[in-house]
Design an enzyme around this catalytic site. Structure first.
Site: not given
Ligand code: ACM
Length: 745
Positions: A279, A344, A198
């Site tokens: 990410h 995202e 991440d």
């Protein structure tokens, strides 16, 4: 003296079968089947090697736990106490993972059609035996083992019963992961989704790209809290508290293989995730040439949230970079699926990047999001050459502008979190399979890292405190209005754990347990078999297992459990004063008449009483109506009673070393060991951050090596700190106990 309490351990109850997840069909009869001191597990000659292997592992596990018993494996069912044989009923009753288990007074018969089915049948036997057997721990010589007389036909509701752990924001060791794999196995979960990368850290060794771990596995700072804190965070890295970077922390390829092998023995598949193209900051910090801003490389992120710094999906070399990473992981993880994240992912940088603009034009796109879909499709085609299919987060189909027909071609499994149910229905209607891992809804959810209540003492964390255990349990993964055809695509459920707010394994355990077990039951048991009251009873019994395994868990969710409190030590009949220092939280304790004291800043005149047995005391909690229990208490001195201990398990051996600071004033303070008031420690100023002061305490007369503890306190706060190394970061806002003039907590 107050009248006391149920006794521990919890007693057997007629008709009660301690089997979680609840089996599909279970008939319970009177009587028990007692294990003889010497017995065989006999495998029918009709069964092949895999059944024999499973039976051998079962025999080994029983040998480890049934101390003093003589247990052997036989290759025939004749005269065997536990007979293992092919299932002869209708295949649909047990499917590919199910089993039939018949326990009679004279012995046990387990039948199945598959190795997995035998494994789960053996697991059921172990689960119904005393707690240490499920955990593989040794029992005491002379212990007697018995099972209820039951007839069980069992098979799981869903083929995918997952648990996701984010090891980027907080790194967990292989041993810590194995503890969770053990728990997953006890509760028949079968996929460990390993969120390996991440923005805040890259955790998987990739041989072709060493900088992913030399650079990407380390961040300069970390915004942390831990289980001891209520509403408090601090920077632990270069910006403040420890002054040390977080990491480098990562798993070598051998370690990843070790986890895969350990999981495989428990019939758990490992689904690795490399979250991309968003990410992805840790990777972009390591190899900025593949980002959209090669001349302005990012650092491994220390913030939480969503970064705009993403992979340049229009750069063929960047796409190759992604493929090469996945290629190494495909070799390590045998599961035929690989997760490439996709959640995202802001498109901001693509919109202004020349290569992305050119590719956008070339492909005739109508939305920059479609660059992501094309990337997913290319990666999908690539991993198919390795015999793999993709998992993606639901944004791959729910983010506005996605190319749904391309996504359909990928055949990806969609992991649905937000909007979970809309995403799942959309996936199903596209013919794609869906996993339900609801992040949060009015009726519960499966993001088990979120705060489970707003009780005083509940540690800081994500969420609003309404992601309760009951809500998690009662969440309906497949709503009634989903058609049968669509429901066929809802192939599983997953408990998901993000670790932005979690800085220790015990904090992970505390939040994950018992909600992980709720999701395990959702994965295995049919909706009709689920029942919160029944579940809670079984969960309560499982406190014995969780205690035996020294797990930290949300004990306050268990029925009829006597919460243990460690007392150091207290006078029988003493009147003590409890002060809620923060003044803004509900009272957590009730007086000895059961009166609730929910107002004001102080609850006085709390009477702790002996139960008549030497050194054992109780006090009642008003939150739960439960009692707190204090063991090993010598009469005559102070109690050290932490409200949080109502909720958490602690390790007794680490509870003894407290230091009182009365009061802290800049750099010069009295630091006393609370046992004999001798000076045992010094306090040093250690800088400030975020408006708070940091101090460092060193034990100076300990026979051990100097233990260092960092404190995060306002300079005039009187506090006591645990120097055990387990719970070292206290701040104000805790219940304090006043003994005469001295605040000792
Ligand atoms: C997610 O929670 N961002 C999948």
């Amino acid at each position: 003296m107050i009248a006391l309490l149920g006794s521990l351990p919890l007693k057997a109850e007629k008709g009660f079968v301690n089997l979680t997840p609840r089996p599909k069909n279970c008939l319970v009869y009177d009587g028990t089947c007692q294990f003889p001191q010497k017995f065989t597990v006999g495998v029918s000659a009709e069964l092949g090697d895999t059944a024999v292997l499973e039976a051998q592992r079962f025999v080994d596990a029983l040998k480890a736990s049934l101390t003093g018993y003589d247990i052997s494996l036989a290759h025939s069912t004749e005269d065997a106490f536990i007979r293992v044989a092919p299932y002869t009923g209708s295949a649909g009753n047990v499917g590919t993972e199910g089993y039939r288990l018949v326990v009679k007074e004279e012995g046990i018969t387990l039948t199945s059609l598959t190795q997995k089915g035998f494994y789960y049948g053996f697991q059921s036997i172990r689960k119904m035996l005393p707690a240490h057997v499920g955990l593989g721990l040794a029992g005491k010589a002379g212990d007697v083992y018995s099972l209820p007389i039951v007839s069980i036909t069992d098979t799981p509701r869903f083929g995918y019963r997952g648990f996701m752990l984010d090891v980027s924001r907080h790194f967990f060791t292989v041993e810590e992961i194995k503890r969770f794999l053990d728990l997953m196995a006890i509760y028949k979960m079968n996929v460990f989704h390993w969120h390996l990368t991440d923005d805040q850290g890259w955790r998987a060794e990739i041989k072709q790209y060493p900088k992913l771990t030399t650079i990407g596995a380390k961040r300069s700072d970390s915004w942390d809290t831990d289980i001891t804190l209520v509403d408090d965070y601090w920077w632990t890295g270069e910006g403040g508290f420890t002054g040390k970077p977080y990491g480098p922390y990562f798993y070598t390829q051998d370690e990843m293989r070790e986890v895969v092998a350990y999981a495989a023995e428990r019939h758990i598949d490992v689904l690795p995730e490399v979250d991309m193209p968003g990410h992805f900051v840790a990777a972009m910090a390591s190899y900025p040439e593949y980002s959209c801003t090669p001349n302005n490389p990012p650092s491994v992120w220390t913030n939480w949230g969503v970064s705009t710094n993403v992979l340049n999906v229009a750069n063929p070399a960047a796409v190759d970079f992604a493929k090469n990473i996945l290629s190494e992981l495909c070799d390590i993880f045998p599961y035929p699926y690989i997760h490439i994240g996709g959640d995202e992912c802001p498109t901001d940088q693509w919109k202004t990047n020349a290569a992305c603009q050119a590719r956008y034009k070339e492909l005739g796109l109508t939305d920059y999001r479609q660059l992501q879909t094309h990337f997913i499709k290319e990666i999908s085609d690539f991993v198919q050459t390795k015999g793999k299919r993709l998992f993606c987060w639901n944004e791959s189909i729910t983010a506005g502008g996605s190319d749904l027909s391309l996504m359909k071609e990928t055949g990806a499994t969609i992991m649905c979190w937000n909007p979970c149910q809309d995403g799942a229905l959309k996936a199903a209607q596209m013919g794609l399979d869906a996993i339900i891992t609801e992040y949060h809804s009015a009726t519960g959810g499966y993001y088990i890292n979120r705060r489970q209540s707003n009780d005083y003492g509940e540690p800081t964390g994500a969420g609003y405190g309404d992601d309760t255990v009951e809500g998690c349990y009662n969440y309906v993964p497949v709503p009634d209005n989903v058609s049968a055809a669509d429901a066929a695509h809802y192939i599983g459920v997953q408990a998901t754990f993000w670790t932005e707010h979690v800085s220790s394994n015990e904090y992970l355990e505390y939040l994950a347990l018992p909600r992980l077990i709720c999701v395990a039951e959702a994965g295995w048991s049919t909706q009709a078999r689920k029942n919160w009251t029944d579940f809670k009873k079984r969960l309560t019994r499982d406190t014995e297992m969780l205690d035996a395994g020294r797990f930290v868990y949300g004990r306050h969710w268990m029925d009829d459990y006597v919460h243990r409190v460690y007392v150091n030590p207290i006078k029988d009949g003493a009147v003590v004063t409890f002060t809620n220092q923060s003044g803004d939280r509900p009272r957590c304790l009730a007086d000895n008449n059961g009166t609730l004291n929910g107002q004001g800043n102080e609850c006085t005149n709390w009477l702790l009483e002996s139960n008549g047995k030497d050194g054992e005391y109780y006090i009642k909690s008003c939150e739960s109506g439960k009692y707190l229990y204090a063991a090993n208490t010598a009469s005559g001195s102070m109690v050290s009673l932490d409200a949080k201990k109502m909720a958490w398990t602690f390790d007794e051996t680490t509870m003894s070393s407290y230091v009182a600071i009365c009061p802290v004033a800049n750099t010069s303070v009295a630091v006393n060991n609370n046992v004999n008031n001798a000076t045992h420690a010094r306090l040093f100023a250690h800088g400030t951050s975020n408006g708070a002061s940091f101090y460092k305490v060193e034990l100076i007369s300990s026979p051990d090596a100097v233990k260092e503890v960092s404190l995060h306190v306002a300079p005039t706060t009187e506090q006591i700190f645990d120097l055990s190394g387990r719970r070292v970061k206290r701040s104000k806002g805790e219940i304090a106990i006043v003994d005469g003039q001295k605040v000792i907590l």
